[in-house]
Scaffold this motif. Structure first.
Motif, PDB file in Angstrom:
ATOM      1  N   THR A   1       0.844  -1.186   0.000  1.00  0.00           N
ATOM      2  CA  THR A   1       0.000   0.000   0.000  1.00  0.00           C
ATOM      3  C   THR A   1       0.886   1.246   0.000  1.00  0.00           C
ATOM      4  OG1 THR A   1      -0.077   0.094   2.405  1.00  0.00           O
ATOM      5  CG2 THR A   1      -1.795  -1.206   1.298  1.00  0.00           C
ATOM      6  N   LYS A   2       0.321   2.371  -0.426  1.00  0.00           N
ATOM      7  CA  LYS A   2       1.109   3.597  -0.487  1.00  0.00           C
ATOM      8  C   LYS A   2       1.666   3.960   0.880  1.00  0.00           C
ATOM      9  CE  LYS A   2       0.895   8.426  -1.978  1.00  0.00           C
ATOM     10  NZ  LYS A   2       1.497   8.946  -0.734  1.00  0.00           N
TER      11      LYS A   2
ATOM     12  N   ASP B   1       5.652   4.154   1.626  1.00  0.00           N
ATOM     13  CA  ASP B   1       6.230   5.437   2.007  1.00  0.00           C
ATOM     14  C   ASP B   1       7.185   5.300   3.189  1.00  0.00           C
ATOM     15  OD1 ASP B   1       4.890   6.692  -0.015  1.00  0.00           O
ATOM     16  OD2 ASP B   1       3.388   7.655   1.256  1.00  0.00           O
ATOM     17  N   GLY B   2       6.963   4.297   4.019  1.00  0.00           N
ATOM     18  CA  GLY B   2       7.835   4.090   5.167  1.00  0.00           C
ATOM     19  C   GLY B   2       9.242   3.651   4.812  1.00  0.00           C
TER      20      GLY B   2
ATOM     21  N   ASP C   1       2.606   1.361   9.984  1.00  0.00           N
ATOM     22  CA  ASP C   1       2.907   1.880   8.658  1.00  0.00           C
ATOM     23  C   ASP C   1       4.383   1.749   8.344  1.00  0.00           C
ATOM     24  OD1 ASP C   1       0.322   2.529   8.082  1.00  0.00           O
ATOM     25  OD2 ASP C   1       0.464   4.495   9.039  1.00  0.00           O
ATOM     26  N   ASP C   2       5.259   2.015   9.336  1.00  0.00           N
ATOM     27  CA  ASP C   2       6.685   1.868   9.113  1.00  0.00           C
ATOM     28  C   ASP C   2       7.142   0.641   9.871  1.00  0.00           C
ATOM     29  OD1 ASP C   2       9.318   1.995   8.672  1.00  0.00           O
ATOM     30  OD2 ASP C   2       9.654   3.985   9.534  1.00  0.00           O
ATOM     31  N   ALA C   3       6.970  -0.536   9.229  1.00  0.00           N
ATOM     32  CA  ALA C   3       7.253  -1.785   9.919  1.00  0.00           C
ATOM     33  C   ALA C   3       8.713  -1.934  10.236  1.00  0.00           C
ATOM     34  CB  ALA C   3       6.783  -2.973   9.060  1.00  0.00           C
TER      35      ALA C   3
ATOM     36  N   GLY D   1       0.625  -3.240 -17.355  1.00  0.00           N
ATOM     37  CA  GLY D   1      -0.715  -2.698 -17.195  1.00  0.00           C
ATOM     38  C   GLY D   1      -1.727  -3.794 -16.943  1.00  0.00           C
ATOM     39  N   GLY D   2      -2.954  -3.390 -16.700  1.00  0.00           N
ATOM     40  CA  GLY D   2      -4.018  -4.349 -16.461  1.00  0.00           C
ATOM     41  C   GLY D   2      -3.860  -5.063 -15.136  1.00  0.00           C
ATOM     42  N   PRO D   3      -4.471  -6.231 -14.987  1.00  0.00           N
ATOM     43  CA  PRO D   3      -4.414  -6.948 -13.710  1.00  0.00           C
ATOM     44  C   PRO D   3      -3.030  -7.455 -13.355  1.00  0.00           C
ATOM     45  CG  PRO D   3      -5.506  -8.271 -15.397  1.00  0.00           C
ATOM     46  CD  PRO D   3      -5.347  -6.907 -15.966  1.00  0.00           C
ATOM     47  N   ARG D   4      -2.089  -7.496 -14.333  1.00  0.00           N
ATOM     48  CA  ARG D   4      -0.732  -7.935 -14.036  1.00  0.00           C
ATOM     49  C   ARG D   4       0.249  -6.759 -13.948  1.00  0.00           C
ATOM     50  NH1 ARG D   4       0.092 -13.633 -14.027  1.00  0.00           N
ATOM     51  NH2 ARG D   4       2.042 -12.895 -13.144  1.00  0.00           N
ATOM     52  N   ALA D   5      -0.261  -5.545 -13.789  1.00  0.00           N
ATOM     53  CA  ALA D   5       0.628  -4.394 -13.643  1.00  0.00           C
ATOM     54  C   ALA D   5       1.538  -4.592 -12.436  1.00  0.00           C
ATOM     55  CB  ALA D   5      -0.190  -3.113 -13.484  1.00  0.00           C
ATOM     56  N   CYS D   6       2.740  -4.038 -12.524  1.00  0.00           N
ATOM     57  CA  CYS D   6       3.739  -4.218 -11.474  1.00  0.00           C
ATOM     58  C   CYS D   6       3.205  -3.731 -10.131  1.00  0.00           C
ATOM     59  CB  CYS D   6       5.012  -3.459 -11.849  1.00  0.00           C
ATOM     60  SG  CYS D   6       6.308  -3.573 -10.605  1.00  0.00           S
ATOM     61  N   ILE D   7       3.290  -4.595  -9.119  1.00  0.00           N
ATOM     62  CA  ILE D   7       2.762  -4.275  -7.800  1.00  0.00           C
ATOM     63  C   ILE D   7       3.610  -3.231  -7.085  1.00  0.00           C
ATOM     64  CG2 ILE D   7       4.044  -6.019  -6.494  1.00  0.00           C
ATOM     65  CD1 ILE D   7       1.453  -6.618  -4.974  1.00  0.00           C
ATOM     66  N   ARG D   8       4.842  -3.045  -7.564  1.00  0.00           N
ATOM     67  CA  ARG D   8       5.765  -2.155  -6.868  1.00  0.00           C
ATOM     68  C   ARG D   8       5.966  -0.830  -7.614  1.00  0.00           C
ATOM     69  NH1 ARG D   8      10.411  -2.342  -9.166  1.00  0.00           N
ATOM     70  NH2 ARG D   8      11.525  -1.523  -7.365  1.00  0.00           N
ATOM     71  N   GLN D   9       4.959  -0.391  -8.357  1.00  0.00           N
ATOM     72  CA  GLN D   9       5.082   0.864  -9.090  1.00  0.00           C
ATOM     73  C   GLN D   9       5.395   2.037  -8.172  1.00  0.00           C
ATOM     74  OE1 GLN D   9       2.014   1.818 -12.018  1.00  0.00           O
ATOM     75  NE2 GLN D   9       1.382  -0.315 -12.056  1.00  0.00           N
TER      76      GLN D   9
END
Length: 479
Positions: A129-130, A134-135, A252-254, A423-431
């Motif tokens: 998640t953003k 961010d952490g 948030d910052d694990a 793009g689409g459902p296989r877009a990079c999860i780490r964008q």
């Protein structure tokens, strides 16, 4: 290279409507091997020539009769959207290249499919998640500061930014994955990854391969590299799962908690429906994150610096923005929105030098893409390298111009005119992580140094990711 069209047309698609696969223009090649030699020598250049010769959908044959691959190349933004998003369920990662990556690095998020992929994505998604990502800005800044300190001792003030950004990106992603165990992994990854990726790439594009179990020199070198790489990951995973550290997944910052690095969070990820990752699955996720997480970001950073060094006016403008927004303090994740010009520099570098220059799929059923009939079982390629240079979307496409990415300019283009993250459902999860890491590092670098290009022409090669094929040296002048 000579080209020909089976339909006698060149350039545009022609009349709208369905066409047979035989109606797709074909790039001419040698009588025996087709375009195999051209693809091996310069695959992305061959795809770009195909666009200019025949338009948005082109067939390319490669290999000897009986083992010949038939590639259906789709170069328009509209076609890329159909393959990656609108018809994504019909295009699978079933080609030989992805199988070689699976056999080398495991069945992680990059290569898994169907229910395996959906389960992995559900388990991993909360970790990207953003707010969570961010952490990690502090870890990126710390590794960048170490790089800047080391540059003060560079002989004659010259560094190869491709090598330096590979090292920086690897240390950053290893620190985020492994926390205190970063030093135990960086040397092994740095030594073993190139051996394994070259091996997988060579096999993925070869029309015929010997079994991996045969004791050939190439098989033995790759097996030894995989064994060493697997062992260091398995050792850290075993230590982590054998300990009592709580990764505190609700924070948030694990990283603020012992064991709160990404590996700790992966090890703790679970749900009632999807269970948790076993030790082998954990290793596979780690290896894919290492592969995708450092090579792609390194490419974006290296070419951003190379382009800034060649365009001092752009560099000065980016530096002025960084100095005005940050002053002397360390950049934080919240600063990304306050650095729009530096972000545009990065996006334009990713347009000209996309880390994933070509994306392959295989059609399950016959379908239509951009007005052409694609047969069942066809190997289909979309190519950010080519689409990012398509004159329909990018006037004077080879020119470096960050202002192509003003909000108004972006809104005027098709969504898939720029797709460095797929793009689409296989877009990079780490964008978001990639953009965060790159902007933080670039901000710190341009604030600390002025860069002047020593190598103004840097050749590239398309492997698992886009890489430099020669030095990319810059002269540094401390600010």
């Amino acid at each position: 290279m000579a080209v020909e069209s089976e339909t006698g047309t060149t350039g545009s698609r022609g009349a709208a409507g369905n066409r047979s696969a035989a109606g797709i223009p074909r790039l001419a090649g040698a009588p025996l091997l087709g375009s195999l030699a051209d693809l091996k020598a310069d695959s992305i250049g061959t795809y770009l020539r195909a666009l200019h010769a025949h338009g948005d959908v082109v067939r390319i044959s490669a290999g000897p009769p009986g083992l010949r691959a038939e590639l259906h190349c789709v170069f328009s933004a509209e076609g890329a959207q159909q393959v990656l998003a609108a018809q994504a369920a019909n295009f699978r990662k079933d080609n030989p290249f992805y199988q070689e990556i699976r056999d080398s690095f495991g069945n992680g998020l990059l290569t898994s499919q169907d229910e395996d992929y959906l389960r992995q994505r559900r388990l991993v998604q909360p970790l990207f998640t953003k707010r969570r990502v961010d952490g990690y800005a502090g870890a990126v800044a710390a590794e960048t500061e170490s790089t800047l300190t080391a540059w003060a001792q560079a002989p004659a003030g010259i560094v190869d930014v491709a090598d330096e950004m590979t090292h920086l990106a690897l240390r950053a992603v290893a620190r985020i994955l492994f926390g205190a165990d970063v030093d135990a992994t960086v040397d092994v990854v740095d030594r073993c990854f190139p051996v394994i990726t070259r091996y997988a790439l060579r096999r993925g594009y070869s029309p015929l391969n010997l079994p991996r179990t045969w004791p050939t020199p190439g098989n033995r070198r790759a097996a030894a590299a995989m064994e060493e790489l697997y062992a260091v990951c398995d050792g850290i995973i075993a230590q982590r799962r054998g300990g009592s550290r709580d990764p505190a997944p609700d924070r948030d910052d694990a990283r603020a908690q012992p064991g709160g690095d990404l590996l700790g969070l992966l090890a703790a990820a679970s749900s009632t429906d999807d269970g948790e990752f076993d030790a082998t699955e954990l290793r596979e996720q780690v290896l894919i994150f290492l592969l995708a997480g450092h090579e792609t970001t390194a490419t974006s950073l290296a070419f951003s610096l190379h382009l800034l060094a060649r365009h001092p006016g752009v560099q000065d403008r980016a530096r002025e923005e960084v100095s005005r927004v940050l002053g002397d303090r360390t950049p934080r994740a919240a600063d990304l929105d306050r650095l729009p010009y530096l972000t545009r520099v990065l996006k334009e570098a990713m347009r000209l030098y996309p880390a994933a220059p070509v994306i392959g799929r295989r059609a399950v059923e016959a379908c239509e893409v951009d007005g052409y009939a694609i047969p069942a079982g066809a190997d289909v390629m979309v190519a950010p390298w080519v689409t990012h240079r398509h004159p329909r979307y990018w006037p004077d496409p080879e020119r470096f111009d960050p202002d192509r990415f003003t909000p108004e300019a972006e809104a005027a283009r098709p969504r898939y005119a720029w797709f460095p993250f797929g793009g689409g459902p296989r877009a990079c999860i780490r964008q978001h992580f990639s953009m965060l890491e790159s902007v933080v590092a670039l901000a710190m670098i341009v604030r600390a140094y002025e860069l002047e290009a020593v190598d103004t022409d840097v050749p590239v090669t398309a492997g698992v990711t886009l890489r430099t094929a020669g030095p990319a040296r810059c002269r540094l002048r401390p600010r």
